[in-house]
Design an enzyme around this catalytic site. Structure first.
Site, PDB file in Angstrom:
ATOM      1  N   GLN A 106     -16.287 -16.582  -3.206  1.00 62.33           N
ATOM      2  CA  GLN A 106     -14.851 -16.555  -3.458  1.00 62.33           C
ATOM      3  C   GLN A 106     -14.105 -17.678  -2.742  1.00 62.33           C
ATOM      4  O   GLN A 106     -12.903 -17.853  -2.932  1.00 62.33           O
ATOM      5  CB  GLN A 106     -14.266 -15.213  -3.015  1.00 62.33           C
ATOM      6  CG  GLN A 106     -14.797 -14.029  -3.787  1.00 62.33           C
ATOM      7  CD  GLN A 106     -14.306 -12.705  -3.233  1.00 62.33           C
ATOM      8  OE1 GLN A 106     -13.485 -12.642  -2.316  1.00 62.33           O
ATOM      9  NE2 GLN A 106     -14.808 -11.612  -3.801  1.00 62.33           N
ATOM     10  N   HIS A 168     -13.122 -12.501   0.431  1.00 63.82           N
ATOM     11  CA  HIS A 168     -11.866 -12.040   1.023  1.00 63.82           C
ATOM     12  C   HIS A 168     -11.238 -13.089   1.946  1.00 63.82           C
ATOM     13  O   HIS A 168     -10.910 -12.809   3.100  1.00 63.82           O
ATOM     14  CB  HIS A 168     -12.065 -10.718   1.771  1.00 63.82           C
ATOM     15  CG  HIS A 168     -12.497  -9.582   0.896  1.00 63.82           C
ATOM     16  ND1 HIS A 168     -12.575  -8.291   1.343  1.00 63.82           N
ATOM     17  CD2 HIS A 168     -12.883  -9.537  -0.403  1.00 63.82           C
ATOM     18  CE1 HIS A 168     -13.000  -7.501   0.367  1.00 63.82           C
ATOM     19  NE2 HIS A 168     -13.189  -8.253  -0.712  1.00 63.82           N
ATOM     20  N   GLU A 261      -2.639  -2.771  -4.248  1.00 61.75           N
ATOM     21  CA  GLU A 261      -1.313  -2.464  -3.720  1.00 61.75           C
ATOM     22  C   GLU A 261      -0.277  -3.537  -4.030  1.00 61.75           C
ATOM     23  O   GLU A 261      -0.603  -4.714  -4.157  1.00 61.75           O
ATOM     24  CB  GLU A 261      -1.384  -2.304  -2.197  1.00 61.75           C
ATOM     25  CG  GLU A 261      -2.238  -1.137  -1.739  1.00 61.75           C
ATOM     26  CD  GLU A 261      -2.190  -0.932  -0.239  1.00 61.75           C
ATOM     27  OE1 GLU A 261      -2.935  -0.066   0.250  1.00 61.75           O
ATOM     28  OE2 GLU A 261      -1.407  -1.636   0.456  1.00 61.75           O
ATOM     29  N   TYR A 271       0.024  -2.312   7.506  1.00 62.45           N
ATOM     30  CA  TYR A 271      -0.094  -1.815   6.135  1.00 62.45           C
ATOM     31  C   TYR A 271      -1.329  -0.938   5.915  1.00 62.45           C
ATOM     32  O   TYR A 271      -1.622  -0.580   4.781  1.00 62.45           O
ATOM     33  CB  TYR A 271      -0.003  -2.988   5.158  1.00 62.45           C
ATOM     34  CG  TYR A 271       1.410  -3.534   5.162  1.00 62.45           C
ATOM     35  CD1 TYR A 271       2.380  -3.017   4.321  1.00 62.45           C
ATOM     36  CD2 TYR A 271       1.793  -4.502   6.087  1.00 62.45           C
ATOM     37  CE1 TYR A 271       3.689  -3.449   4.379  1.00 62.45           C
ATOM     38  CE2 TYR A 271       3.102  -4.952   6.151  1.00 62.45           C
ATOM     39  CZ  TYR A 271       4.049  -4.424   5.294  1.00 62.45           C
ATOM     40  OH  TYR A 271       5.358  -4.853   5.360  1.00 62.45           O
ATOM     41  N   TYR A 282     -17.017   1.691  -3.180  1.00 61.02           N
ATOM     42  CA  TYR A 282     -17.677   1.297  -4.405  1.00 61.02           C
ATOM     43  C   TYR A 282     -18.834   2.247  -4.682  1.00 61.02           C
ATOM     44  O   TYR A 282     -19.666   2.525  -3.812  1.00 61.02           O
ATOM     45  CB  TYR A 282     -18.193  -0.139  -4.296  1.00 61.02           C
ATOM     46  CG  TYR A 282     -17.072  -1.151  -4.205  1.00 61.02           C
ATOM     47  CD1 TYR A 282     -16.307  -1.455  -5.326  1.00 61.02           C
ATOM     48  CD2 TYR A 282     -16.775  -1.781  -3.006  1.00 61.02           C
ATOM     49  CE1 TYR A 282     -15.263  -2.372  -5.251  1.00 61.02           C
ATOM     50  CE2 TYR A 282     -15.739  -2.700  -2.915  1.00 61.02           C
ATOM     51  CZ  TYR A 282     -14.983  -2.994  -4.050  1.00 61.02           C
ATOM     52  OH  TYR A 282     -13.956  -3.900  -3.964  1.00 61.02           O
TER      53      TYR A 282
END
Length: 390
Positions: A106, A168, A261, A271, A282
């Site tokens: 990613q 991430h 979210e 948060y 998962y």
């Protein structure tokens, strides 16, 4: 809301079946602009380019040209045309990117943002996955964009610590009216670190435009928390936008399996990830205690379960879309979607599927010059332009 326009010239599905480039042929030239279809939200859709390699972000320059980042490590410049950027060619490669950029999983070249005074100082800001001690991390840098090249490139922020693995990273870049720069940093797959503000994992960062720390950041001089942190407890924020009229910082983030979210990011807030979440492991099973609320933690204004895997985010403040003023746009990767969200007093009152037949992973969304611009995360990836059908 505009009524849907039902006249369809060519559907995106038909184009996918017949006229898109073969995967991997990213060096081919782009087609001429073509009206594709009227969407479910009353918008005409044009495909302006079909030859991008996993594009991540687009930035529009004051001279009418544009930049597009490609995750594998390319920055492309498209020259100004008669009516905005000319996307008919492949785009010129911009040299000068850092040598420590690593395109893994990613990670790679990620977001782009112009300094608010770019016309005078030529500063282009960008985030990327960098190789550091311990693995990879999210890094913010800037360089002067002049004569088609980057110069004076400098690192402004490096998320610590480096983590092995390639997921991430975040990461979006947003400026406010005072030229503070905000960066989202993902949890790097090490979820419990997001509740530890002694590091940068799973945080929203706020800096001055030169990379220094503002004195009014919420954790300045707190020995147990990093000065750069504006908020924490986030999982992987790949959508973030500042409302220019209200100075509200909106953010979306990936949940695990479910629990994506939408939040308003405010200083010092926690948060909640991974302590509170609407998602699950998962393959099934609750995360932690399986709770969605806890004192001292902020629950989302909206969540998607099942996941849409939200990425690019934009707010509509353009006279061409007056009847949608203040609405949010959110792209989806896993669900291959573009959503329009209407909030009133922090309550979601409407959600519209803008392109129900898109069948494309939406990576970036921008509102600029009377149009909504969408980048799809594929190779070849596309650049779409959406305008009011009437």
């Amino acid at each position: 809301m505009m009524k849907p326009v039902h006249v369809v010239r060519r559907s995106l599905a038909a184009l996918a079946a017949g006229s898109f480039l073969v995967a991997g042929c990213s060096g081919a030239s782009a087609p001429s602009p073509e009206a594709v279809e009227a969407s479910a939200d009353g918008l005409s859709v044009e495909i302006l380019h079909e030859g991008l390699n996993h594009p991540w972000a687009i930035a529009f320059l004051p001279d009418g040209s544009a930049l597009i980042s490609e995750r594998p490590g390319a920055l492309r410049h498209f020259p100004a045309g008669d009516h905005g950027p000319d996307f008919s060619g492949r785009g010129e490669l911009v040299p000068g990117l850092p040598d420590d950029l690593r395109a893994r999983n990613q990670g790679g070249l990620l977001d782009l943002a112009l300094h608010p005074e770019f016309a005078d100082n030529r500063w282009l800001y960008f985030t990327y996955a960098a190789s550091v001690d311990g693995g990879l991390t999210t890094r913010l840098a800037r360089g002067r964009l002049e004569d088609g090249a980057l110069s004076d490139v400098e690192t402004l922020f490096t998320a610590e610590p480096g983590v092995r693995g390639g997921r991430h990273f975040g990461s979006r870049i947003v400026f406010d009216d005072d030229t503070h720069v905000f960066i989202s940093v993902g949890d790097r797959g090490d979820r419990h670190q997001a509740q530890d503000p002694s590091n940068h994992i799973g945080t929203i960062i706020r800096l001055h435009d030169d990379g220094s720390v503002p004195a009014d950041n919420p954790f300045v001089d707190d020995a147990d928390r990093r000065d750069e942190i504006w908020a924490y407890g986030v999982r992987n924020s790949q959508g973030m936008v500042m409302d220019p009229e209200t100075d509200t910082l909106w953010e979306n983030q990936h949940g695990p399996q479910g629990g994506d979210e939408v939040n308003i990011i405010e200083p010092g807030n926690n948060y909640g990830w991974p302590v509170i979440t609407y998602g699950e492991e998962y393959g099934g099973g609750q995360i932690g205690e399986g709770i969605t609320e806890k004192e001292g933690m902020v629950s989302p204004l909206h969540h998607w379960t099942p996941s849409i895997a939200p990425s690019g985010m934009a707010i509509i403040r353009d006279p061409a879309f007056a009847d949608r003023d203040g609405d949010l746009l959110a792209g989806g990767l896993a669900h291959r979607t573009l959503r329009r969200l209407t909030f009133e007093d922090r309550e979601l009152v409407d959600e519209v599927e803008v392109l129900p037949d898109l069948d494309r992973r939406v990576r970036d969304v921008r509102v600029h010059d009377g149009a909504i611009w969408v980048l799809t995360d594929h190779n070849p990836g596309e650049l779409l332009r959406l305008t009011p059908a009437d």
